[in-house]
Enzyme design. Structure first.
Site, PDB file in Angstrom:
ATOM      1  N   ARG A  73      45.633  40.950  35.123  1.00 21.14           N
ATOM      2  CA  ARG A  73      44.438  40.112  35.271  1.00 21.14           C
ATOM      3  C   ARG A  73      43.279  40.909  35.865  1.00 21.14           C
ATOM      4  O   ARG A  73      42.120  40.720  35.493  1.00 21.14           O
ATOM      5  CB  ARG A  73      44.768  38.915  36.164  1.00 21.14           C
ATOM      6  N   HIS A  77      39.516  41.221  34.262  1.00 21.86           N
ATOM      7  CA  HIS A  77      38.306  40.848  34.996  1.00 21.86           C
ATOM      8  C   HIS A  77      37.384  42.035  35.219  1.00 21.86           C
ATOM      9  O   HIS A  77      36.176  41.852  35.397  1.00 21.86           O
ATOM     10  CB  HIS A  77      38.686  40.193  36.323  1.00 21.86           C
ATOM     11  N   ASN A 105      36.674  35.449  40.631  1.00 21.13           N
ATOM     12  CA  ASN A 105      37.508  36.526  41.160  1.00 21.13           C
ATOM     13  C   ASN A 105      38.128  36.226  42.524  1.00 21.13           C
ATOM     14  O   ASN A 105      38.867  37.052  43.058  1.00 21.13           O
ATOM     15  CB  ASN A 105      36.684  37.820  41.256  1.00 21.13           C
ATOM     16  N   HIS A 206      48.605  35.206  29.401  1.00 20.27           N
ATOM     17  CA  HIS A 206      49.029  34.097  30.254  1.00 20.27           C
ATOM     18  C   HIS A 206      50.520  33.795  30.123  1.00 20.27           C
ATOM     19  O   HIS A 206      51.002  32.821  30.689  1.00 20.27           O
ATOM     20  CB  HIS A 206      48.219  32.839  29.922  1.00 20.27           C
TER      21      HIS A 206
END
Length: 355
Positions: A73, A77, A105, A206
């Site tokens: 992740r 990001h 975040n 995910h």
């Protein structure tokens, strides 16, 4: 009820025939790479970089496999906001809050940042300051996928670390929230040249990890999302008894710690956690792709790798641009004066846009 079962069976059988139609570029095993990146970038300067990172992450994941999702992740990001330049790793300064302080975040795992800088320290101890934090993050994300059961793949290297972090507004604009529907996600990622297959494949990240209740309780309260399976919804209400619950739950109820295609099986059973997940199956533009990945894990892995390679090259800095940070969370001291002026200009531009 019988009709519903027949329809489901028909859908699953039909999806077996649909799968080949979503094999776009399946034969293309050599993805194009940006100028300045190379498959053998550290062959001379740091030949052990990949083995150092993988060996350490094996130890980390043996203790806590959940850290794999946190690192994956973190790479997402980083890349979606001003490119894969390690800017998400930077701490804030007197000039303003960092990307880490922006709402999308705030839930990034603190341990993930620590792991990246620990890897940086190990690599720099072996080779000197020649490997960028952004390259280490890209390799850590790849190993997070592989070591949790997903595909292994080569990563082109040669990224340099950015000198600035993005503003709060820029971060918000480039990280679609989990409450967005498929059309909004497709529109947002199209600006980065991702097609629907890329969007569905990257969403497959995910298949590992957890989420806070606040990211999906809008689907439970005050009324239940009709696209959510009732039993699944009731179980979630037990974990998140109110809209403001602070608990967490897994993203993939079938195999939460294994990188596989069960996330897509969840979607077909109306057990996707976020609106941005479940709507991929509801939306006609992406439904067939979800189905093809649910019945063909090999196809999902192939498409995921190609999409990850595209994402990992978004607006990369190479050559003499950027720097190689001595500490992943801090800019190098010799760039301090230049950095201050760049950040100040960004703040001024943002203030101007508010009028």
């Amino acid at each position: 009820m019988a009709k519903a079962r027949c329809f489901t069976a028909f859908l699953l059988i039909s999806s077996l025939f649909l799968a080949p139609y979503f094999s776009i570029s399946e034969a293309d095993s050599s993805a194009p790479i940006e100028s300045g990146l190379s498959w053998t970038f550290y062959e001379s300067s740091c030949p052990k970089v990949e083995s150092i990172i993988r060996k350490q992450l094996k130890k980390v994941f043996k203790k806590d496999i959940g850290q794999a999702a946190g690192l994956l992740r973190l790479h997402f990001h980083d890349c979606f906001v001003q490119g894969c330049d390690g800017s998400v790793l930077l701490d804030g300064s007197a000039s303003g809050p960092s990307e880490q302080d922006a709402p999308p975040n705030l839930s990034l795992r603190a341990t993930a940042f620590e792991i990246i800088d620990d890897l940086r320290e190990r690599v720099h101890k072996e080779c000197g300051r020649v490997v960028s934090c952004s390259d280490i993050l890209a390799l850590a994300a790849r190993d997070s996928v592989y070591l949790s059961g997903g595909p292994d793949y080569d990563v082109p290297l040669g990224r340099r670390d950015g000198l600035t972090f993005a503003t709060r507004n820029v971060t918000l604009q480039n990280l679609p929230p989990p409450t967005d529907n498929a059309d909004a996600i497709l529109s947002s990622l199209a600006t980065k040249k991702f097609d629907p297959t890329d969007v569905v494949a990257l969403s497959g990240g995910h298949t590992i990890g957890i989420s806070h209740c606040s990211s999906f309780t809008n689907r439970l309260y005050p009324t239940q999302d009709p696209n959510m399976d009732k039993t699944f919804a009731n179980n979630l209400k037990g974990i998140c008894p109110a809209a403001n619950s602070t608990n967490t739950t897994v993203l993939d109820i079938r195999s939460p710690d294994k990188f596989d295609n069960k996330y897509y099986v969840d979607l077909m059973n109306r057990q996707g956690l976020f609106t941005s997940d479940q709507d991929l199956y509801t939306n006609s533009k992406t439904r067939g792709i979800v189905t093809s990945f649910a019945v063909n894990e090999t196809l999902f892995f192939e498409k995921f790798v190609l999409s990850m390679l595209k994402m990992g090259q978004l607006s990369v800095l190479t050559g003499k641009k950027g720097e190689i940070r001595a500490n992943c969370s801090i800019r190098n001291p010799d760039n301090k004066l230049y950095l201050a002026s760049v950040v100040e200009e960004e703040v001024e531009e943002e203030a101007w846009s508010e009028f």
